[in-house]
Design an enzyme around this catalytic site. Structure first.
Site, PDB file in Angstrom:
ATOM      1  N   ALA A 286      69.924  66.926  10.718  1.00  0.00           N
ATOM      2  CA  ALA A 286      70.310  66.797   9.328  1.00  0.00           C
ATOM      3  C   ALA A 286      71.149  67.637   8.504  1.00  0.00           C
ATOM      4  CB  ALA A 286      69.211  66.089   9.017  1.00  0.00           C
ATOM      5  N   LYS A 287      72.181  67.197   7.515  1.00  0.00           N
ATOM      6  CA  LYS A 287      73.262  68.606   7.161  1.00  0.00           C
ATOM      7  C   LYS A 287      72.535  69.610   6.478  1.00  0.00           C
ATOM      8  CE  LYS A 287      76.922  65.309   7.040  1.00  0.00           C
ATOM      9  NZ  LYS A 287      77.345  64.307   6.535  1.00  0.00           N
ATOM     10  N   ARG A 288      71.183  68.804   5.709  1.00  0.00           N
ATOM     11  CA  ARG A 288      70.751  70.496   5.490  1.00  0.00           C
ATOM     12  C   ARG A 288      70.108  71.439   6.105  1.00  0.00           C
ATOM     13  NH1 ARG A 288      67.710  65.468   5.204  1.00  0.00           N
ATOM     14  NH2 ARG A 288      65.448  65.307   6.756  1.00  0.00           N
TER      15      ARG A 288
END
Length: 309
Positions: free
Chosen positions: A241-243
């Site tokens: 995920a982008k996090r």
């Protein structure tokens, strides 16, 4: 009649991460090396981030991916979904559902159905019960969803990587209570109209294939050939995920990351120098069946700042 095709159909909810890009590249390579066209669909029925669709396509074009035919926007195709639903309704295969998510989670499961499957609560209500439920939803500012009345059986589908996929098919949603056409109906109608007979996508969507194959049958559309490919995971074993850090193509390119080299290696072919290498060497038989772990570089303070895309 449209030429047989594969496709990539990203949601324009934000920039794609390297795992999404890897799946899109796989869809392209699989289509091209099997003599198919490659089509691009923007699945914009739900969340849309301004400019995301344009950036997504531009990134693939910069990687050398070419698209055949016009770009398709789902938001332009609402009348097609309506027509498909009305055709099913005319055959007595559609009914209104008044349940909330909480109602479904708390309801007892139907016999032989997996946990979480819709138990058919609203399927056999009387007209007076339906009218009462409509008023209740209207008073709360809501509307009923539309569901497909299935025979609740299991439907097998063949997958090029996973073998036979079999899933219990409950009464799937065709149109959500907020009026948005549901994913399963929209993609089946779109693929049929776009000549898509090959669907390559992440294996997190494998359980959707039997539902979509049933809808193909009911709508008189051919069932595509499926290939559900392993996902890219973070070091903790969860979906990337982008996090997790710098994972978009733009972020990685700024750091000198070799996208094609990594994609080729992650798929089990060794580093590719570009799209020509990939097209020359790609062979589904040599594709790695295991998930790939990607350890993203950390984000810079500027990239982590609120509002940064």
């Amino acid at each position: 009649m449209l030429a047989p095709a594969g496709r990539f159909a990203p949601s324009p909810s934000g920039d794609l991460h390297i795992g999404n890009v890897r799946t899109g590249i796989l869809a392209y390579l699989w289509a091209r090396t099997t003599g198919r066209h490659f089509r691009w669909r923007i699945e914009d029925l739900d969340r849309v981030s301004p400019g995301a669709a344009q950036r997504q396509l531009a990134e693939f074009e910069a990687l050398g991916v070419s698209v055949d035919g016009p770009i398709v926007l789902q938001s332009d195709r609402l009348a097609h979904y309506e027509a498909a639903c009305r055709g099913l309704e005319a055959r007595g295969l559609v009914y209104e559902c008044y349940c909330s998510r909480k109602d479904i989670q708390s309801a007892p499961s139907a016999p032989h159905a997996p946990p979480g499957a819709y138990p058919g609560t609203c399927r056999n209500l009387t007209e007076s019960e339906r009218e009462s439920a409509r008023r209740r939803l209207a008073d709360a500012g809501r509307a009923p969803a539309l569901r497909l009345a299935t025979d609740r059986s299991e439907r097998p589908v063949e997958d090029a990587l996973l073998g036979t996929l079999t899933a219990h098919i409950d009464d799937v949603v065709l149109r959500r209570g907020d009026g948005v056409w549901a994913y399963n109906l929209a993609v089946v109608v779109d693929d049929g109209d776009m000549g898509v007979d090959q669907v390559v996508r992440g294996d997190d969507l494998a359980s959707s294939a039997p539902r979509q194959a049933l809808l193909c049958d009911l709508l008189g559309l051919p069932v595509p050939a499926y290939a559900h490919v392993p996902l890219v995971l973070n070091p903790a074993g969860a979906r990337l995920a982008k996090r997790d850090g710098a994972v978009t193509v733009a972020q990685l390119t700024e750091r000198g990351f070799d996208v094609w080299g990594w994609v080729g290696t992650s798929l089990g072919f060794g580093p590719w120098r570009g799209i020509d290498d990939a097209l020359a060497e790609f062979d589904p038989a040599g594709l790695s069946r295991e998930p790939t772990v990607f350890d993203p570089p950390p984000l810079s303070p500027a990239e982590s700042a609120p509002g940064r895309r």
